[in-house]
Design a protein around this motif. Structure first.
Motif, PDB file in Angstrom:
ATOM      1  N   LEU A 297      29.675  50.180  41.915  1.00 25.86           N
ATOM      2  CA  LEU A 297      30.477  49.160  41.249  1.00 25.86           C
ATOM      3  C   LEU A 297      31.945  49.567  41.325  1.00 25.86           C
ATOM      4  CD1 LEU A 297      30.757  46.572  39.555  1.00 25.86           C
ATOM      5  CD2 LEU A 297      30.436  48.003  37.511  1.00 25.86           C
ATOM      6  N   VAL A 298      32.762  48.684  41.907  1.00 21.81           N
ATOM      7  CA  VAL A 298      34.176  48.970  42.137  1.00 21.81           C
ATOM      8  C   VAL A 298      35.006  47.747  41.778  1.00 21.81           C
ATOM      9  CG1 VAL A 298      35.893  49.431  43.957  1.00 21.81           C
ATOM     10  CG2 VAL A 298      33.689  50.622  43.995  1.00 21.81           C
ATOM     11  N   TYR A 299      36.180  48.001  41.227  1.00 21.26           N
ATOM     12  CA  TYR A 299      37.148  46.942  40.972  1.00 21.26           C
ATOM     13  C   TYR A 299      38.437  47.311  41.697  1.00 21.26           C
ATOM     14  CZ  TYR A 299      34.062  45.291  37.282  1.00 21.26           C
ATOM     15  OH  TYR A 299      32.977  44.826  36.580  1.00 21.26           O
TER      16      TYR A 299
ATOM     17  N   THR B   1      42.585  50.987  42.571  1.00 20.63           N
ATOM     18  CA  THR B   1      41.150  51.125  42.828  1.00 20.63           C
ATOM     19  C   THR B   1      40.519  51.908  41.690  1.00 20.63           C
ATOM     20  OG1 THR B   1      41.388  53.204  44.079  1.00 20.63           O
ATOM     21  CG2 THR B   1      41.508  51.148  45.338  1.00 20.63           C
ATOM     22  N   THR B   2      39.434  51.383  41.153  1.00 23.32           N
ATOM     23  CA  THR B   2      38.682  52.084  40.120  1.00 23.32           C
ATOM     24  C   THR B   2      37.214  51.715  40.270  1.00 23.32           C
ATOM     25  OG1 THR B   2      38.565  52.632  37.763  1.00 23.32           O
ATOM     26  CG2 THR B   2      39.057  50.323  38.318  1.00 23.32           C
ATOM     27  N   GLY B   3      36.345  52.669  40.048  1.00 23.59           N
ATOM     28  CA  GLY B   3      34.925  52.374  40.204  1.00 23.59           C
ATOM     29  C   GLY B   3      34.091  53.628  40.136  1.00 23.59           C
TER      30      GLY B   3
ATOM     31  N   THR C 224      48.353  38.840  39.084  1.00 22.15           N
ATOM     32  CA  THR C 224      47.435  39.973  39.192  1.00 22.15           C
ATOM     33  C   THR C 224      46.057  39.424  39.501  1.00 22.15           C
ATOM     34  OG1 THR C 224      48.721  41.206  37.554  1.00 22.15           O
ATOM     35  CG2 THR C 224      46.482  41.994  38.016  1.00 22.15           C
ATOM     36  N   ARG C 225      45.459  39.951  40.559  1.00 21.38           N
ATOM     37  CA  ARG C 225      44.107  39.558  40.951  1.00 21.38           C
ATOM     38  C   ARG C 225      43.231  40.802  40.959  1.00 21.38           C
ATOM     39  NH1 ARG C 225      45.076  34.502  43.535  1.00 21.38           N
ATOM     40  NH2 ARG C 225      47.140  34.404  44.459  1.00 21.38           N
ATOM     41  N   VAL C 226      41.973  40.610  40.616  1.00 21.30           N
ATOM     42  CA  VAL C 226      41.021  41.712  40.639  1.00 21.30           C
ATOM     43  C   VAL C 226      39.759  41.243  41.341  1.00 21.30           C
ATOM     44  CG1 VAL C 226      39.621  43.315  39.277  1.00 21.30           C
ATOM     45  CG2 VAL C 226      41.925  42.713  38.512  1.00 21.30           C
ATOM     46  N   LYS C 227      39.281  42.070  42.248  1.00 16.76           N
ATOM     47  CA  LYS C 227      38.030  41.782  42.953  1.00 16.76           C
ATOM     48  C   LYS C 227      36.975  42.776  42.491  1.00 16.76           C
ATOM     49  CE  LYS C 227      36.105  41.383  47.624  1.00 16.76           C
ATOM     50  NZ  LYS C 227      35.697  40.005  47.629  1.00 16.76           N
TER      51      LYS C 227
ATOM     52  N   LYS D  43      39.519  44.725  33.561  1.00 12.29           N
ATOM     53  CA  LYS D  43      40.723  44.912  32.746  1.00 12.29           C
ATOM     54  C   LYS D  43      41.467  46.185  33.139  1.00 12.29           C
ATOM     55  CE  LYS D  43      40.494  41.726  29.314  1.00 12.29           C
ATOM     56  NZ  LYS D  43      41.526  40.803  28.962  1.00 12.29           N
ATOM     57  N   CYS D  44      40.731  47.243  33.410  1.00  7.98           N
ATOM     58  CA  CYS D  44      41.366  48.502  33.785  1.00  7.98           C
ATOM     59  C   CYS D  44      42.043  48.364  35.148  1.00  7.98           C
ATOM     60  CB  CYS D  44      40.350  49.642  33.793  1.00  7.98           C
ATOM     61  SG  CYS D  44      41.116  51.251  34.131  1.00  7.98           S
ATOM     62  N   ALA D  45      41.374  47.769  36.114  1.00  9.71           N
ATOM     63  CA  ALA D  45      41.967  47.593  37.451  1.00  9.71           C
ATOM     64  C   ALA D  45      43.248  46.771  37.379  1.00  9.71           C
ATOM     65  CB  ALA D  45      40.966  46.938  38.392  1.00  9.71           C
ATOM     66  N   ALA D  46      43.225  45.710  36.562  1.00  9.52           N
ATOM     67  CA  ALA D  46      44.415  44.869  36.400  1.00  9.52           C
ATOM     68  C   ALA D  46      45.544  45.663  35.761  1.00  9.52           C
ATOM     69  CB  ALA D  46      44.078  43.640  35.563  1.00  9.52           C
TER      70      ALA D  46
END
Length: 164
Positions: A114-116, A98-100, A125-128, A77-80
């Motif tokens: 752990l990274v998003y 980038t957040t992690g 919006t896509r998040v990996k 949710k934060c990365a998005a």
């Protein structure tokens, strides 16, 4: 390889008449540096935010406080929200976030590695979610490489959709 992906991305952004912005936490500006190392990047790169704290994520990228308090900074949710808020704030066609947790210890109960990575492009919006291993430097480098891969993939997809 990172330089090649960044060069491809800058070239495609120019070809497609698009702009890019970045919002980085654990990478601390490394993604923006990779893009701006490419000659001519100023034609497409609007700029970036380094939002290392939750306060900066909220203030600069408009990440809702509720997301930060309930899900945490290391979350999908934060990365998005970082990507979406950055695209809006920077008036950019595409935004990558980038957040992690690059370590050295778990944070917010989230493991090291752990990274998003989020991307806001073409109305989506896509998040990996990634689980990287290695040193702090290695995790950060892997994050930038993966973010550039995601950006290139989105640009290729858009290019092919335009051709069809």
């Amino acid at each position: 390889m990172k330089k090649d992906r960044a060069a491809f991305a800058v070239h495609q952004l120019k070809e497609q008449g698009l702009t890019l912005a970045t919002c980085e936490s654990l990478t601390g500006g490394m993604l923006g540096e990779a893009v701006t190392a490419v000659p001519g990047a100023s034609a497409v790169y609007r700029g970036g935010f380094i939002t290392y704290t939750n306060e900066m994520k909220h203030e600069l990228a408009a990440v809702p406080e509720e997301v930060l308090s309930r899900k945490g900074a290391v979350s999908k949710k934060c990365a998005a929200a970082m990507a979406e808020g950055t695209a809006a704030a920077a008036h950019a066609d595409i935004a990558v976030s980038t957040t992690g947790n690059a370590g050295p210890e778990p944070s917010e109960g989230k493991p090291v590695g752990l990274v998003y990575i989020g991307i806001r492009a073409f109305g989506n919006t896509r998040v990996k979610k990634c689980s990287f291993e290695g040193s702090r430097a290695s995790i950060r480098k892997q994050t930038v490489e993966t973010a550039l891969k995601m950006l290139c993939r989105e640009l290729k997809r858009n290019c092919f959709e335009k051709i069809d």
